[in-house]
Design a protein around this motif. Structure first.
Motif, PDB file in Angstrom:
ATOM      1  N   ASP A 148       0.707  -1.283   0.096  1.00 37.10           N
ATOM      2  CA  ASP A 148      -0.042   0.095   0.158  1.00 37.10           C
ATOM      3  C   ASP A 148       0.829   1.225   0.025  1.00 37.10           C
ATOM      4  O   ASP A 148       0.605   2.358  -0.475  1.00 37.10           O
ATOM      5  CB  ASP A 148      -0.879  -0.021   1.102  1.00 37.10           C
ATOM      6  N   SER A 149       2.026   1.121   0.474  1.00 37.33           N
ATOM      7  CA  SER A 149       2.697   2.471   0.722  1.00 37.33           C
ATOM      8  C   SER A 149       3.532   2.819  -0.401  1.00 37.33           C
ATOM      9  O   SER A 149       4.047   3.827  -0.622  1.00 37.33           O
ATOM     10  CB  SER A 149       4.069   2.232   1.893  1.00 37.33           C
ATOM     11  N   LEU A 197      -9.651   0.695 -11.273  1.00 34.29           N
ATOM     12  CA  LEU A 197      -9.781  -0.708 -11.116  1.00 34.29           C
ATOM     13  C   LEU A 197      -8.652  -1.469 -10.164  1.00 34.29           C
ATOM     14  O   LEU A 197      -8.854  -2.179  -9.506  1.00 34.29           O
ATOM     15  CB  LEU A 197     -10.012  -1.154 -12.287  1.00 34.29           C
ATOM     16  N   LEU A 198      -7.474  -1.200 -10.775  1.00 35.06           N
ATOM     17  CA  LEU A 198      -6.274  -2.013 -10.203  1.00 35.06           C
ATOM     18  C   LEU A 198      -6.214  -1.539  -8.877  1.00 35.06           C
ATOM     19  O   LEU A 198      -5.870  -2.406  -7.911  1.00 35.06           O
ATOM     20  CB  LEU A 198      -5.035  -1.404 -10.934  1.00 35.06           C
ATOM     21  N   GLU A 199      -6.667  -0.308  -8.506  1.00 37.81           N
ATOM     22  CA  GLU A 199      -6.317   0.163  -6.975  1.00 37.81           C
ATOM     23  C   GLU A 199      -7.467  -0.256  -6.190  1.00 37.81           C
ATOM     24  O   GLU A 199      -7.371  -0.813  -5.070  1.00 37.81           O
ATOM     25  CB  GLU A 199      -6.051   1.813  -6.934  1.00 37.81           C
ATOM     26  N   SER A 200      -8.748   0.016  -6.318  1.00 41.51           N
ATOM     27  CA  SER A 200      -9.891  -0.298  -5.719  1.00 41.51           C
ATOM     28  C   SER A 200     -10.251  -1.694  -5.752  1.00 41.51           C
ATOM     29  O   SER A 200     -10.804  -2.082  -4.682  1.00 41.51           O
ATOM     30  CB  SER A 200     -11.040   0.513  -6.367  1.00 41.51           C
ATOM     31  N   MET A 201     -10.174  -2.452  -6.906  1.00 46.06           N
ATOM     32  CA  MET A 201     -10.497  -3.593  -6.646  1.00 46.06           C
ATOM     33  C   MET A 201      -9.436  -4.639  -6.454  1.00 46.06           C
ATOM     34  O   MET A 201      -9.773  -5.838  -5.828  1.00 46.06           O
ATOM     35  CB  MET A 201     -10.993  -4.080  -8.011  1.00 46.06           C
ATOM     36  N   TYR A 202      -8.192  -4.590  -6.893  1.00 50.40           N
ATOM     37  CA  TYR A 202      -7.101  -5.496  -6.711  1.00 50.40           C
ATOM     38  C   TYR A 202      -6.046  -5.030  -5.881  1.00 50.40           C
ATOM     39  O   TYR A 202      -5.070  -5.999  -5.443  1.00 50.40           O
ATOM     40  CB  TYR A 202      -6.595  -5.641  -8.150  1.00 50.40           C
ATOM     41  N   GLY A 203      -6.008  -3.938  -5.283  1.00 48.23           N
ATOM     42  CA  GLY A 203      -4.938  -3.357  -4.148  1.00 48.23           C
ATOM     43  C   GLY A 203      -3.740  -3.204  -4.595  1.00 48.23           C
ATOM     44  O   GLY A 203      -2.791  -2.863  -3.621  1.00 48.23           O
ATOM     45  N   TYR A 204      -3.494  -2.718  -5.919  1.00 44.92           N
ATOM     46  CA  TYR A 204      -2.226  -2.155  -6.313  1.00 44.92           C
ATOM     47  C   TYR A 204      -2.143  -0.919  -5.872  1.00 44.92           C
ATOM     48  O   TYR A 204      -3.094  -0.150  -6.048  1.00 44.92           O
ATOM     49  CB  TYR A 204      -2.104  -2.418  -7.798  1.00 44.92           C
ATOM     50  N   ARG A 205      -0.932  -0.217  -5.981  1.00 40.50           N
ATOM     51  CA  ARG A 205      -0.723   1.258  -6.170  1.00 40.50           C
ATOM     52  C   ARG A 205      -0.403   1.540  -7.396  1.00 40.50           C
ATOM     53  O   ARG A 205       0.751   1.187  -8.031  1.00 40.50           O
ATOM     54  CB  ARG A 205       0.429   1.653  -4.979  1.00 40.50           C
ATOM     55  N   VAL A 206      -0.966   2.371  -7.925  1.00 36.82           N
ATOM     56  CA  VAL A 206      -0.665   2.820  -9.353  1.00 36.82           C
ATOM     57  C   VAL A 206      -0.553   4.275  -9.432  1.00 36.82           C
ATOM     58  O   VAL A 206      -1.189   5.152  -9.060  1.00 36.82           O
ATOM     59  CB  VAL A 206      -1.972   2.603 -10.147  1.00 36.82           C
ATOM     60  N   ILE A 207       0.439   4.840 -10.391  1.00 34.09           N
ATOM     61  CA  ILE A 207       0.865   6.003 -10.756  1.00 34.09           C
ATOM     62  C   ILE A 207       0.085   5.943 -12.241  1.00 34.09           C
ATOM     63  O   ILE A 207       0.589   5.349 -13.127  1.00 34.09           O
ATOM     64  CB  ILE A 207       2.372   6.470 -10.811  1.00 34.09           C
ATOM     65  N   HIS A 208      -0.662   7.116 -12.526  1.00 32.21           N
ATOM     66  CA  HIS A 208      -1.218   7.259 -13.747  1.00 32.21           C
ATOM     67  C   HIS A 208      -0.679   8.411 -14.303  1.00 32.21           C
ATOM     68  O   HIS A 208      -1.251   9.705 -13.725  1.00 32.21           O
ATOM     69  CB  HIS A 208      -2.640   7.260 -13.771  1.00 32.21           C
ATOM     70  N   ASP A 209       0.099   8.505 -15.241  1.00 30.38           N
ATOM     71  CA  ASP A 209       0.856   9.753 -15.824  1.00 30.38           C
ATOM     72  C   ASP A 209      -0.052  10.216 -16.970  1.00 30.38           C
ATOM     73  O   ASP A 209      -0.216   9.546 -17.947  1.00 30.38           O
ATOM     74  CB  ASP A 209       2.275   9.605 -16.441  1.00 30.38           C
ATOM     75  N   ARG A 210      -0.678  11.444 -16.634  1.00 31.87           N
ATOM     76  CA  ARG A 210      -1.484  12.008 -17.722  1.00 31.87           C
ATOM     77  C   ARG A 210      -0.738  12.981 -18.503  1.00 31.87           C
ATOM     78  O   ARG A 210      -1.476  13.837 -19.188  1.00 31.87           O
ATOM     79  CB  ARG A 210      -2.873  12.784 -16.971  1.00 31.87           C
ATOM     80  N   GLY A 211       0.354  13.042 -18.589  1.00 29.90           N
ATOM     81  CA  GLY A 211       1.343  13.865 -19.239  1.00 29.90           C
ATOM     82  C   GLY A 211       1.042  13.681 -20.947  1.00 29.90           C
ATOM     83  O   GLY A 211       0.523  12.711 -21.413  1.00 29.90           O
ATOM     84  N   VAL A 212       1.291  15.107 -21.480  1.00 34.48           N
ATOM     85  CA  VAL A 212       0.967  15.059 -22.919  1.00 34.48           C
ATOM     86  C   VAL A 212       2.249  15.037 -23.605  1.00 34.48           C
ATOM     87  O   VAL A 212       3.222  15.912 -23.553  1.00 34.48           O
ATOM     88  CB  VAL A 212       0.191  16.332 -23.618  1.00 34.48           C
ATOM     89  N   TYR A 213       2.548  14.091 -24.630  1.00 35.26           N
ATOM     90  CA  TYR A 213       3.590  13.786 -25.552  1.00 35.26           C
ATOM     91  C   TYR A 213       3.742  13.884 -26.963  1.00 35.26           C
ATOM     92  O   TYR A 213       4.706  14.093 -27.509  1.00 35.26           O
ATOM     93  CB  TYR A 213       4.312  12.642 -24.986  1.00 35.26           C
ATOM     94  N   ASP A 214       2.460  14.156 -27.405  1.00 35.07           N
ATOM     95  CA  ASP A 214       2.222  13.953 -28.742  1.00 35.07           C
ATOM     96  C   ASP A 214       1.620  15.247 -29.661  1.00 35.07           C
ATOM     97  O   ASP A 214       1.475  15.460 -30.650  1.00 35.07           O
ATOM     98  CB  ASP A 214       1.195  12.703 -29.183  1.00 35.07           C
ATOM     99  N   LEU A 215       1.847  16.292 -28.498  1.00 33.43           N
ATOM    100  CA  LEU A 215       0.881  17.530 -28.958  1.00 33.43           C
ATOM    101  C   LEU A 215       2.358  18.607 -28.315  1.00 33.43           C
ATOM    102  O   LEU A 215       1.919  19.165 -27.304  1.00 33.43           O
ATOM    103  CB  LEU A 215      -0.404  17.697 -28.511  1.00 33.43           C
ATOM    104  N   ILE A 216       2.974  18.925 -29.081  1.00 36.58           N
ATOM    105  CA  ILE A 216       4.143  20.021 -28.683  1.00 36.58           C
ATOM    106  C   ILE A 216       3.787  21.443 -29.305  1.00 36.58           C
ATOM    107  O   ILE A 216       3.781  21.292 -30.630  1.00 36.58           O
ATOM    108  CB  ILE A 216       5.346  19.446 -28.920  1.00 36.58           C
ATOM    109  N   ASP A 217       3.601  22.327 -28.691  1.00 29.74           N
ATOM    110  CA  ASP A 217       3.337  23.733 -29.109  1.00 29.74           C
ATOM    111  C   ASP A 217       2.203  23.612 -30.157  1.00 29.74           C
ATOM    112  O   ASP A 217       2.307  24.178 -31.394  1.00 29.74           O
ATOM    113  CB  ASP A 217       4.686  24.392 -29.759  1.00 29.74           C
ATOM    114  N   GLY A 218       1.110  22.775 -30.000  1.00 30.61           N
ATOM    115  CA  GLY A 218       0.119  22.732 -30.846  1.00 30.61           C
ATOM    116  C   GLY A 218       0.216  22.088 -31.976  1.00 30.61           C
ATOM    117  O   GLY A 218      -0.705  21.664 -32.927  1.00 30.61           O
ATOM    118  N   VAL A 219       1.224  20.982 -32.234  1.00 28.23           N
ATOM    119  CA  VAL A 219       1.554  20.335 -33.122  1.00 28.23           C
ATOM    120  C   VAL A 219       1.592  19.043 -33.038  1.00 28.23           C
ATOM    121  O   VAL A 219       2.154  18.545 -32.110  1.00 28.23           O
ATOM    122  CB  VAL A 219       3.033  20.877 -34.122  1.00 28.23           C
TER     123      VAL A 219
END
Length: 421
Positions: free
Chosen positions: A213-214, A251-273
Motif C-alpha cells: 500500500d505504501s 480498477l487496479l487500485e480499488s478492486m485489486y489492491g495495487y498502488r498505481v501512478i497514472h501519468d496524464r502527461g501530453v507527449y504527442d502535442l507539442i506547441d500545438g503540433v
C-alpha cells in the motif's frame, strides 16, 4: 410458382456464394505460396477465416442432416430441402423462438394474476436471496460502472472472478507455425523465428509481484494522449484514452489492491503540433524520470487506442459491448533478422513472455477479448522494465463505454498474471 421462384433463388444464390468463397480461398492459397507473404504471418489468418466461414455457413447449409422433412409441400420444395436444408431449419428455429416468446409472455401474465397468492415459504426464500445479493453488493467499494453483472462472475473483496471457459492447447504450443499463426501478426518491418518465440519458456516465467500500500507497483501512461473515440468531447481528456487510463488505474487500485501512478502527461502535442513519432522520445524521458523517482514500480503500461480505417473493433462479453484489445511488442529487429544495435532491448524475452501469459489468460477466461499480438521492428519504449506492455484498445470508432468495459476484463487478466494464478 412462388415456391419455384423461391427455391430457384436459393439454389442460384448458394451456388454463386459457394463458388465465390472457393475462388477467394484458392486465391489466398496462391498468395500464401509467396515467401514474402509467408514471412508476414497474416495470410494464414485470412485463410483460416475463409475456412471457418465455409465450414460454419456453406458446408452446413449444403449438408446439414439434423432435420426432419416436412410432409407438406410439393416435389420442388422437398428437392430444395435436400439441397439446402439449413434454410428451412433456420425458418423452423425462428418459428419455435416466436412460439417460445409467446408462451413466456402468457406465463408472465398468469404469474401476475397469481402473485398475491404466493406461499410463505416462497416469500422466505425470496427474502433470503435478496439479503444474499445485498451482502455481495455491499462488499464492493467500486462504483456501479465497475460492477460486472455476468454469468460465472462472483465478487469477493471487491475482486472479479470467473471460471475458465476455454482451454489452452498446450500440446500444440511447441509447434512454431501453429504458435505464430494462431497468436501473432508479424509486421513487414521485422521477422521472427522459433528461437524468439518459445511458448514453453514464456509460460515458465514468474511475473508475480507483491502488493504494498505504501509504494507504487504499476505505472500507466500514454505516449499518444490525443487519441479519441467516436463520442469523445473536444477538450475533455476524461473522454479520451487518458480517461480510459484513469479508469484502469481506479480498477487496479480499488478492486485489486495495487498502488498505481497514472501519468496524464501530453507527449504527442507539442506547441500545438501533433507528432506521434517524436512522442516516443518525449514519453521515454518522462517515464525514465518517474521510474527513477519510484524504483518500486515493476509494471509499465503504455495505453493506446488503435487507428484502423473504417473499423470498429468490438465484441460482446457477458452481454456488454466491449472493445477488442491488442498487445504490441517491439523487437528491435529488422526484416532481414538484423538486430537494431542503437535500440537495445534487454528485456525483450521477458516482455514477450509477459504479453504471452496475458494473452493465454485472456484465451482462457475471455476468448473474444484479444486480437492476435502484433510484432514490429522497432522498440517503442518497451525496454524500461521486464513487465512492460503496449496495449491497443479498440479504434477511433469505439465508444468510451466500450473501452471502459474492456478495461474491467483486462484488469482481471493482469491481476491473475501478477498474482501468479
Amino acid at each position: 410458382m412462388k415456391d419455384f421462384h423461391k427455391c430457384l433463388q436459393i439454389l442460384i444464390g448458394s451456388v454463386i456464394g459457394a463458388l465465390g468463397l472457393y475462388i477467394l480461398y484458392r486465391g489466398v492459397g496462391i498468395v500464401m505460396e509467396s515467401p514474402f507473404f509467408k514471412n508476414m504471418g497474416f495470410p494464414s489468418l485470412i485463410q483460416r477465416y475463409v475456412e471457418e466461414e465455409a465450414a460454419s455457413v456453406w458446408v452446413p447449409g449444403l449438408a446439414y442432416e439434423g432435420y426432419e422433412k416436412r410432409e407438406d409441400g410439393n416435389w420442388l420444395t422437398h428437392f430444395a430441402e435436400d439441397e439446402i436444408p439449413l434454410y428451412y431449419v433456420a425458418q423452423e428455429q425462428i418459428t419455435a423462438q416466436q412460439q417460445k416468446e409467446l408462451q413466456t409472455e402468457t406465463t408472465k401474465k398468469e404469474e401476475g394474476k397469481d402473485g398475491e397468492e404466493q406461499t410463505e415459504d416462497k416469500k422466505i426464500q425470496s427474502q433470503t436471496e435478496t439479503e444474499t445479493m445485498q451482502t455481495q453488493t455491499d462488499s464492493r467499494s467500486e462504483p456501479e460502472t465497475v460492477a460486472v453483472t455476468a454469468q460465472g462472475l462472483t465478487g469477493g473483496s471487491g475482486m472479479v472472478h470467473r471460471d475458465p471457459v476455454a482451454e489452452i492447447p498446450y500440446d500444440r504450443l511447441g509447434d512454431f507455425d501453429f504458435l505464430l499463426n494462431q497468436y501473432y501478426i508479424v509486421d513487414a518491418s521485422t521477422t521472427v523465428d522459433a528461437s524468439l518465440l518459445d511458448a514453453e519458456t514464456f509460460m515458465e516465467k514468474d511475473f508475480s509481484i507483491e502488493k504494498e500500500d505504501s509504494i507504487p507497483q504499476i505505472l500507466i501512461y500514454h505516449t499518444h494522449s490525443q487519441e479519441e473515440f467516436v463520442d469523445s468531447i473536444p477538450g475533455d481528456d476524461t473522454t479520451t484514452i487518458v480517461g480510459v487510463g484513469d479508469y484502469l488505474a481506479e480498477l487496479l487500485e480499488s478492486m485489486y489492491g495495487y498502488r498505481v501512478i497514472h501519468d496524464r502527461g501530453v507527449y504527442d502535442l507539442i506547441d500545438g503540433v501533433l507528432d506521434r513519432e517524436a512522442a516516443y522520445d518525449y514519453s521515454l524521458e518522462a517515464v525514465e524520470q518517474i521510474l527513477e523517482e519510484n524504483p518500486s514500480i515493476q509494471v509499465v503500461i503504455d495505453l493506446h487506442r488503435d487507428g484502423v480505417e473504417g473499423k470498429k473493433l468490438v465484441t460482446q462479453i457477458d452481454g456488454e459491448d466491449t472493445a477488442l484489445l491488442m498487445l504490441f511488442n517491439g523487437l528491435s529487429r529488422l526484416a532481414d533478422g538484423t538486430e537494431i544495435d542503437y535500440l537495445p532491448n534487454p528485456y525483450l524475452e521477458d516482455n514477450l513472455a509477459f504479453s504471452f501469459q496475458i494473452q493465454m489468460k485472456a484465451k482462457q477466461f475471455y476468448p473474444d477479448l484479444m486480437r492476435p499480438m502484433y510484432l514490429r521492428g522497432y522498440r517503442y519504449n518497451l525496454h524500461v522494465r521486464p513487465r512492460t506492455l503496449l496495449v491497443e484498445a479498440g479504434t477511433q470508432l469505439n465508444t468510451l463505454q466500450e473501452e471502459k468495459n474492456a478495461m474491467k476484463y483486462f484488469a482481471d487478466i493482469l491481476n491473475q498474471v501478477l498474482s501468479g494464478e
